[in-house]
Design a protein around this motif. Sequence first.
Motif, PDB file in Angstrom:
ATOM      1  N   SER A 136     -16.337 -28.761  -1.351  1.00 60.42           N
ATOM      2  CA  SER A 136     -16.505 -28.203  -2.690  1.00 60.42           C
ATOM      3  C   SER A 136     -16.715 -29.330  -3.695  1.00 60.42           C
ATOM      4  O   SER A 136     -17.510 -29.207  -4.627  1.00 60.42           O
ATOM      5  CB  SER A 136     -15.273 -27.392  -3.083  1.00 60.42           C
ATOM      6  OG  SER A 136     -15.084 -26.300  -2.207  1.00 60.42           O
ATOM      7  N   GLU A 137     -15.989 -30.441  -3.505  1.00 66.51           N
ATOM      8  CA  GLU A 137     -16.126 -31.603  -4.369  1.00 66.51           C
ATOM      9  C   GLU A 137     -15.950 -32.874  -3.537  1.00 66.51           C
ATOM     10  O   GLU A 137     -15.188 -32.891  -2.571  1.00 66.51           O
ATOM     11  CB  GLU A 137     -15.100 -31.587  -5.503  1.00 66.51           C
ATOM     12  CG  GLU A 137     -15.300 -30.486  -6.522  1.00 66.51           C
ATOM     13  CD  GLU A 137     -14.326 -30.568  -7.692  1.00 66.51           C
ATOM     14  OE1 GLU A 137     -14.390 -29.678  -8.549  1.00 66.51           O
ATOM     15  OE2 GLU A 137     -13.518 -31.503  -7.741  1.00 66.51           O
ATOM     16  N   PHE A 149     -25.150 -39.518  -1.118  1.00 61.46           N
ATOM     17  CA  PHE A 149     -24.840 -38.096  -1.028  1.00 61.46           C
ATOM     18  C   PHE A 149     -26.017 -37.282  -1.565  1.00 61.46           C
ATOM     19  O   PHE A 149     -26.525 -37.550  -2.656  1.00 61.46           O
ATOM     20  CB  PHE A 149     -23.577 -37.768  -1.826  1.00 61.46           C
ATOM     21  CG  PHE A 149     -22.325 -38.405  -1.268  1.00 61.46           C
ATOM     22  CD1 PHE A 149     -21.696 -37.876  -0.154  1.00 61.46           C
ATOM     23  CD2 PHE A 149     -21.783 -39.540  -1.865  1.00 61.46           C
ATOM     24  CE1 PHE A 149     -20.546 -38.462   0.362  1.00 61.46           C
ATOM     25  CE2 PHE A 149     -20.636 -40.132  -1.354  1.00 61.46           C
ATOM     26  CZ  PHE A 149     -20.017 -39.592  -0.231  1.00 61.46           C
ATOM     27  N   LYS A 150     -26.436 -36.284  -0.805  1.00 62.75           N
ATOM     28  CA  LYS A 150     -27.595 -35.486  -1.187  1.00 62.75           C
ATOM     29  C   LYS A 150     -27.302 -34.571  -2.365  1.00 62.75           C
ATOM     30  O   LYS A 150     -28.136 -34.405  -3.255  1.00 62.75           O
ATOM     31  CB  LYS A 150     -28.081 -34.675   0.020  1.00 62.75           C
ATOM     32  CG  LYS A 150     -28.676 -35.537   1.126  1.00 62.75           C
ATOM     33  CD  LYS A 150     -29.208 -34.668   2.259  1.00 62.75           C
ATOM     34  CE  LYS A 150     -29.840 -35.541   3.340  1.00 62.75           C
ATOM     35  NZ  LYS A 150     -30.366 -34.731   4.470  1.00 62.75           N
ATOM     36  N   ASP A 151     -26.129 -33.933  -2.358  1.00 59.72           N
ATOM     37  CA  ASP A 151     -25.801 -32.971  -3.401  1.00 59.72           C
ATOM     38  C   ASP A 151     -24.929 -33.645  -4.460  1.00 59.72           C
ATOM     39  O   ASP A 151     -23.701 -33.650  -4.370  1.00 59.72           O
ATOM     40  CB  ASP A 151     -25.071 -31.763  -2.801  1.00 59.72           C
ATOM     41  CG  ASP A 151     -24.931 -30.624  -3.797  1.00 59.72           C
ATOM     42  OD1 ASP A 151     -25.231 -30.829  -4.997  1.00 59.72           O
ATOM     43  OD2 ASP A 151     -24.515 -29.527  -3.386  1.00 59.72           O
ATOM     44  N   ARG A 152     -25.565 -34.208  -5.493  1.00 56.54           N
ATOM     45  CA  ARG A 152     -24.818 -34.939  -6.508  1.00 56.54           C
ATOM     46  C   ARG A 152     -23.997 -34.023  -7.407  1.00 56.54           C
ATOM     47  O   ARG A 152     -23.104 -34.492  -8.113  1.00 56.54           O
ATOM     48  CB  ARG A 152     -25.765 -35.786  -7.348  1.00 56.54           C
ATOM     49  CG  ARG A 152     -26.415 -36.921  -6.572  1.00 56.54           C
ATOM     50  CD  ARG A 152     -27.082 -37.902  -7.490  1.00 56.54           C
ATOM     51  NE  ARG A 152     -27.686 -39.004  -6.755  1.00 56.54           N
ATOM     52  CZ  ARG A 152     -28.290 -40.043  -7.318  1.00 56.54           C
ATOM     53  NH1 ARG A 152     -28.369 -40.107  -8.638  1.00 56.54           N
ATOM     54  NH2 ARG A 152     -28.811 -41.000  -6.588  1.00 56.54           N
ATOM     55  N   ALA A 153     -24.289 -32.735  -7.405  1.00 56.16           N
ATOM     56  CA  ALA A 153     -23.524 -31.806  -8.228  1.00 56.16           C
ATOM     57  C   ALA A 153     -22.067 -31.728  -7.772  1.00 56.16           C
ATOM     58  O   ALA A 153     -21.190 -31.336  -8.539  1.00 56.16           O
ATOM     59  CB  ALA A 153     -24.149 -30.415  -8.181  1.00 56.16           C
ATOM     60  N   LYS A 154     -21.809 -32.127  -6.532  1.00 55.90           N
ATOM     61  CA  LYS A 154     -20.438 -32.092  -6.003  1.00 55.90           C
ATOM     62  C   LYS A 154     -19.646 -33.348  -6.345  1.00 55.90           C
ATOM     63  O   LYS A 154     -18.431 -33.391  -6.150  1.00 55.90           O
ATOM     64  CB  LYS A 154     -20.460 -31.949  -4.479  1.00 55.90           C
ATOM     65  CG  LYS A 154     -21.036 -30.653  -3.959  1.00 55.90           C
ATOM     66  CD  LYS A 154     -21.009 -30.644  -2.436  1.00 55.90           C
ATOM     67  CE  LYS A 154     -21.533 -29.327  -1.875  1.00 55.90           C
ATOM     68  NZ  LYS A 154     -21.489 -29.326  -0.392  1.00 55.90           N
ATOM     69  N   LEU A 155     -20.319 -34.379  -6.834  1.00 55.35           N
ATOM     70  CA  LEU A 155     -19.666 -35.674  -7.014  1.00 55.35           C
ATOM     71  C   LEU A 155     -18.829 -35.725  -8.291  1.00 55.35           C
ATOM     72  O   LEU A 155     -19.218 -35.203  -9.324  1.00 55.35           O
ATOM     73  CB  LEU A 155     -20.709 -36.786  -7.055  1.00 55.35           C
ATOM     74  CG  LEU A 155     -21.590 -36.952  -5.810  1.00 55.35           C
ATOM     75  CD1 LEU A 155     -22.514 -38.141  -5.979  1.00 55.35           C
ATOM     76  CD2 LEU A 155     -20.737 -37.111  -4.552  1.00 55.35           C
ATOM     77  N   ARG A 156     -17.673 -36.377  -8.169  1.00 52.82           N
ATOM     78  CA  ARG A 156     -16.783 -36.602  -9.302  1.00 52.82           C
ATOM     79  C   ARG A 156     -16.363 -38.071  -9.279  1.00 52.82           C
ATOM     80  O   ARG A 156     -15.854 -38.548  -8.273  1.00 52.82           O
ATOM     81  CB  ARG A 156     -15.535 -35.711  -9.220  1.00 52.82           C
ATOM     82  CG  ARG A 156     -15.835 -34.214  -9.168  1.00 52.82           C
ATOM     83  CD  ARG A 156     -16.343 -33.705 -10.507  1.00 52.82           C
ATOM     84  NE  ARG A 156     -16.585 -32.281 -10.473  1.00 52.82           N
ATOM     85  CZ  ARG A 156     -17.737 -31.710 -10.159  1.00 52.82           C
ATOM     86  NH1 ARG A 156     -18.786 -32.462  -9.832  1.00 52.82           N
ATOM     87  NH2 ARG A 156     -17.859 -30.403 -10.163  1.00 52.82           N
ATOM     88  N   LEU A 157     -16.560 -38.768 -10.368  1.00 49.01           N
ATOM     89  CA  LEU A 157     -16.210 -40.178 -10.453  1.00 49.01           C
ATOM     90  C   LEU A 157     -14.752 -40.289 -10.901  1.00 49.01           C
ATOM     91  O   LEU A 157     -14.451 -40.629 -12.030  1.00 49.01           O
ATOM     92  CB  LEU A 157     -17.134 -40.896 -11.438  1.00 49.01           C
ATOM     93  CG  LEU A 157     -17.085 -42.420 -11.427  1.00 49.01           C
ATOM     94  CD1 LEU A 157     -17.571 -42.970 -10.092  1.00 49.01           C
ATOM     95  CD2 LEU A 157     -17.926 -42.981 -12.561  1.00 49.01           C
ATOM     96  N   SER A 158     -13.853 -40.025  -9.977  1.00 45.78           N
ATOM     97  CA  SER A 158     -12.423 -39.965 -10.300  1.00 45.78           C
ATOM     98  C   SER A 158     -11.705 -41.280 -10.052  1.00 45.78           C
ATOM     99  O   SER A 158     -10.671 -41.543 -10.660  1.00 45.78           O
ATOM    100  CB  SER A 158     -11.745 -38.869  -9.470  1.00 45.78           C
ATOM    101  OG  SER A 158     -12.344 -37.627  -9.727  1.00 45.78           O
ATOM    102  N   GLY A 159     -12.202 -42.102  -9.125  1.00 48.24           N
ATOM    103  CA  GLY A 159     -11.542 -43.363  -8.821  1.00 48.24           C
ATOM    104  C   GLY A 159     -10.695 -43.278  -7.566  1.00 48.24           C
ATOM    105  O   GLY A 159     -10.546 -42.213  -6.951  1.00 48.24           O
TER     106      GLY A 159
END
Length: 384
Positions: A136-137, A149-159
């Motif tokens: 999901s994320e 990663f192909k689906d960048r909508a799933k990415l979160r730059l959280s650390g």
Amino acid sequence: MIAGGGTGGHIVPALSVGEALKQRNGQTELLFLGSDRGLERETIGKAGHRLEEFPLRGLPRGFNLDSLRAAMSMWSAYRRMKKLMTEFRPDVVLGTGGFVTVPAALAAASSRVPLVLQEQNSIPGRANRFLSRFASEVHIHFTESRRYFKDRAKLRLSGNPVRIRIPEGRAHRTMQKYRLYSERRTVLFLGGSQGAHSINMAFKEMLPRFRNDRTVQFVIQTGKNDYRSVLDGVKDSGARVVVKSYIDQIEDLYGVSDLVVARAGAMTLSEISACGLPSILVPYPFAMDDHQTANAKALAEKGAAVLLPDHEITGERLATEIRELLADPSRLKEMGMYSFALSRPDAARRIAEAIERLGGGAPEAVLNAPEHYDVEETETEAGD
């Protein structure tokens, strides 16, 4: 349910997020999944969490008897995890890396349980690249990870979630504990929990160049294999040195160090950044996809570190780099500022919030909060 293990780089973020979840809601139930060959038992078990261990083998390249055995161990773990899904009924599964994450992620996907992945390195492992299609994320630390990663909508730059906490007032006690001098600069050498042979040998070769130098002192974590060799090598060096095979409360020494010499594992770099420390990074040259070099470059290009390739490390080169940095306090301070700017101290909270939201147990404030930490938006904020 939290899957991750094998090395501290996978276990530390797993524990950090787990603790953040418990702090936010004491009723949260955690089940950790780990291998039976890593550090899980002495770290996760010691922390008082429930741990299920699995006899997993890594998948070697090519096809042979070992790859067949590894596949069978993965299949066996997957079946057992499917049963655990029914018994434990997790709201969310978090994967932080290691062999155990693969069957756990597949079991979550087949059970229709939301999956969250946390990738520590600038070059993601092949497993997380593959498993991201079921997630999901995907929470990342380095912006450089995006292209994998192909689906960048799933990415979160959280650390990267770290457990480094430097209590105020502990510096004096740390100095006394390790018999360090407050008037001297302190250089900390780290090679990971297992040590780093090339760094250890270069360290021994370097020490005579600091004979009777009363401006600097060294602390080195050697790992078990090189401990006796390094200890014997420093006896007649004439330098002030503290040698440890393993340092349990590393945050104490971060708090009194002026410079760190280390490998470039993602979690080590996250700890160094969280403490705002300048560093000399010597990437492990045989890491998968040479990801440690990519990690180190990410800091060096931003002025937070000096990159020293493993094949170039010698006692003379180490001494030169250390002397130049210690002789330039303004540069050290600037590197420390750049280092801290790259840290993400609230990473555990951000990932915990995502888990709460996906699991349906988030407070109203979290449910209604904008997802301000997705990759593109965070980069814009940093640029501003």
